[in-house]
Design a protein around this motif. Sequence first.
Motif, PDB file in Angstrom:
ATOM      1  N   THR A  76       0.800  -1.224   0.000  1.00 51.63           N
ATOM      2  CA  THR A  76       0.000   0.000   0.000  1.00 51.63           C
ATOM      3  C   THR A  76       0.837   1.280   0.000  1.00 51.63           C
ATOM      4  N   TYR A  77       2.017   1.243   0.638  1.00 50.27           N
ATOM      5  CA  TYR A  77       2.878   2.439   0.685  1.00 50.27           C
ATOM      6  C   TYR A  77       4.313   2.081   0.304  1.00 50.27           C
ATOM      7  N   PRO A  78       4.525   1.598  -0.911  1.00 51.94           N
ATOM      8  CA  PRO A  78       5.853   1.088  -1.296  1.00 51.94           C
ATOM      9  C   PRO A  78       6.961   2.131  -1.243  1.00 51.94           C
ATOM     10  N   LEU A  79       6.688   3.352  -1.658  1.00 51.43           N
ATOM     11  CA  LEU A  79       7.731   4.375  -1.704  1.00 51.43           C
ATOM     12  C   LEU A  79       7.981   4.994  -0.332  1.00 51.43           C
ATOM     13  N   ARG A  80       6.914   5.282   0.388  1.00 47.01           N
ATOM     14  CA  ARG A  80       7.062   5.931   1.694  1.00 47.01           C
ATOM     15  C   ARG A  80       7.747   5.047   2.719  1.00 47.01           C
ATOM     16  N   THR A  81       7.516   3.740   2.652  1.00 40.88           N
ATOM     17  CA  THR A  81       8.038   2.840   3.682  1.00 40.88           C
ATOM     18  C   THR A  81       9.312   2.116   3.271  1.00 40.88           C
ATOM     19  N   CYS A  89      -4.876  -5.581   7.815  1.00 39.52           N
ATOM     20  CA  CYS A  89      -3.766  -5.683   6.857  1.00 39.52           C
ATOM     21  C   CYS A  89      -4.199  -6.376   5.574  1.00 39.52           C
ATOM     22  N   TYR A  90      -4.854  -7.520   5.701  1.00 41.06           N
ATOM     23  CA  TYR A  90      -5.206  -8.273   4.503  1.00 41.06           C
ATOM     24  C   TYR A  90      -6.413  -7.686   3.782  1.00 41.06           C
ATOM     25  N   LEU A 136      -5.739  -7.049  -0.113  1.00 39.89           N
ATOM     26  CA  LEU A 136      -6.639  -7.590  -1.128  1.00 39.89           C
ATOM     27  C   LEU A 136      -7.302  -6.477  -1.942  1.00 39.89           C
ATOM     28  N   GLY A 137      -7.647  -5.377  -1.268  1.00 42.15           N
ATOM     29  CA  GLY A 137      -8.245  -4.252  -1.979  1.00 42.15           C
ATOM     30  C   GLY A 137      -7.275  -3.622  -2.962  1.00 42.15           C
ATOM     31  N   GLN A 138      -6.009  -3.476  -2.546  1.00 40.98           N
ATOM     32  CA  GLN A 138      -5.005  -2.878  -3.407  1.00 40.98           C
ATOM     33  C   GLN A 138      -4.695  -3.772  -4.610  1.00 40.98           C
ATOM     34  N   ARG A 192      -4.044 -13.834  -2.733  1.00 38.80           N
ATOM     35  CA  ARG A 192      -5.242 -14.257  -2.002  1.00 38.80           C
ATOM     36  C   ARG A 192      -4.961 -15.502  -1.174  1.00 38.80           C
ATOM     37  N   LEU A 193      -4.161 -16.423  -1.727  1.00 38.51           N
ATOM     38  CA  LEU A 193      -3.810 -17.638  -1.000  1.00 38.51           C
ATOM     39  C   LEU A 193      -3.059 -17.307   0.281  1.00 38.51           C
ATOM     40  N   LEU A 194      -2.118 -16.378   0.196  1.00 29.63           N
ATOM     41  CA  LEU A 194      -1.364 -15.955   1.370  1.00 29.63           C
ATOM     42  C   LEU A 194      -2.295 -15.334   2.409  1.00 29.63           C
ATOM     43  N   SER A 195      -3.188 -14.467   1.969  1.00 31.78           N
ATOM     44  CA  SER A 195      -4.096 -13.767   2.878  1.00 31.78           C
ATOM     45  C   SER A 195      -5.026 -14.741   3.595  1.00 31.78           C
ATOM     46  N   PHE A 196      -5.673 -15.604   2.821  1.00 31.53           N
ATOM     47  CA  PHE A 196      -6.603 -16.551   3.424  1.00 31.53           C
ATOM     48  C   PHE A 196      -5.865 -17.616   4.227  1.00 31.53           C
ATOM     49  N   GLY A 197      -4.623 -17.909   3.836  1.00 30.29           N
ATOM     50  CA  GLY A 197      -3.837 -18.898   4.572  1.00 30.29           C
ATOM     51  C   GLY A 197      -3.519 -18.431   5.979  1.00 30.29           C
ATOM     52  N   VAL A 198      -3.102 -17.188   6.120  1.00 29.88           N
ATOM     53  CA  VAL A 198      -2.790 -16.649   7.443  1.00 29.88           C
ATOM     54  C   VAL A 198      -4.041 -16.614   8.315  1.00 29.88           C
ATOM     55  N   MET A 199      -5.146 -16.143   7.751  1.00 30.16           N
ATOM     56  CA  MET A 199      -6.384 -16.108   8.517  1.00 30.16           C
ATOM     57  C   MET A 199      -6.842 -17.526   8.856  1.00 30.16           C
ATOM     58  N   GLY A 200      -6.518 -18.469   7.977  1.00 30.02           N
ATOM     59  CA  GLY A 200      -6.859 -19.862   8.244  1.00 30.02           C
ATOM     60  C   GLY A 200      -6.091 -20.424   9.430  1.00 30.02           C
TER      61      GLY A 200
END
Length: 334
Positions: free
Chosen positions: A124-129, A205-206, A210-212, A228-236
């Motif tokens: 979401t903030y690649p340059l700033r961070t 965070c996810y 996912l929105g971005q 999406r697999l990473l996002s749902f995997g962590v929540m899983g």
Amino acid sequence: MEKQMDKTNLTCVTISQSPISDFLMGIYILAFILGLAFNLLTLGPIVQQVRSQNVLGVFLLNLSLSDILYILTMPLWINYYHQDHHWSLGSLSCSVAGFFYYSNMYLSIYLLCCISVDRCLAVTYPLRTKAFRSIRYAWVLCLVVCVAVMSAHGLVLFKDNLQDAHDDTQDRCYETYPMPKPVALFNLLRVGIGFLLPLLVLGLCYWRILGQVKQSEGLGEQVKRKVRLLSFGVMGIFSVCFAPYHLLLLTRSLAYYYMGRERYCEFEEIMHFPFSCTLALSSLNSVVDPVLYVLISNGVREDMRLCCCGNRKSQRERDSSVIAVTWKTHTNMK
């Protein structure tokens, strides 16, 4: 963690020989074999990622080391359930095993949070961070998490009498009922700070990631699918490994405060088996962690293939993870 339990407390919950012990022992045996194999298999490639100044590699290395330390205590728990909830190794070993068990649980939770926040900032903030998302930043963050989690559990261990850490009369390890009032209060803090707060951070965070990714037209469908697999995997992991345990822990702690002695003991008698199952289920996070974060990481997968083949390219770009690819794509689009 029990203090001065009188004799009537020891009969609050009757734990007898049953097939339940064999079932729990089977879960721990499975977690021990698979967890040790997966973590050792992926440890070398993760170290290689750290040498490549990969921020994600630092988080993965700390997560893997925490899992391995916990896995090495699993034979103690396997022996405990093999002997039908009898701990014959002394109170000191019970306390040490419990310390690594609970420390690993919350180290895993907070390191998963660190990884998720880092990936969210990268997308979401690649340059700033980019300036402060360095290898040093990752090590400092891991150190803070480790010191905070282990100090909290070490303080509880230090404040407690090791001889009272398990029930010497019936040789149980952390299974004396009813729970003391300080333990009930500590459990409520564990649920709030150790589970609900990280769960909220992960969800935010996810949701942003996912929105971005959905809005990005420069990403291929395969990359989006892996994100999406990473996002749902962590929540899983949270839903399967950690949520049931903390839900029952919260229920038991509230029951201690709001139920009378007789009703409370009946309630604990009913809850003993489900609670023991959720505790065993939480140990499977040491198996899932390397599978989730390593097998979908392009850089680590490539390192594993090269290690197996016995050769290595001298110069190559390593994509630390699928979401790191997302960050690079967004950077190029600016």
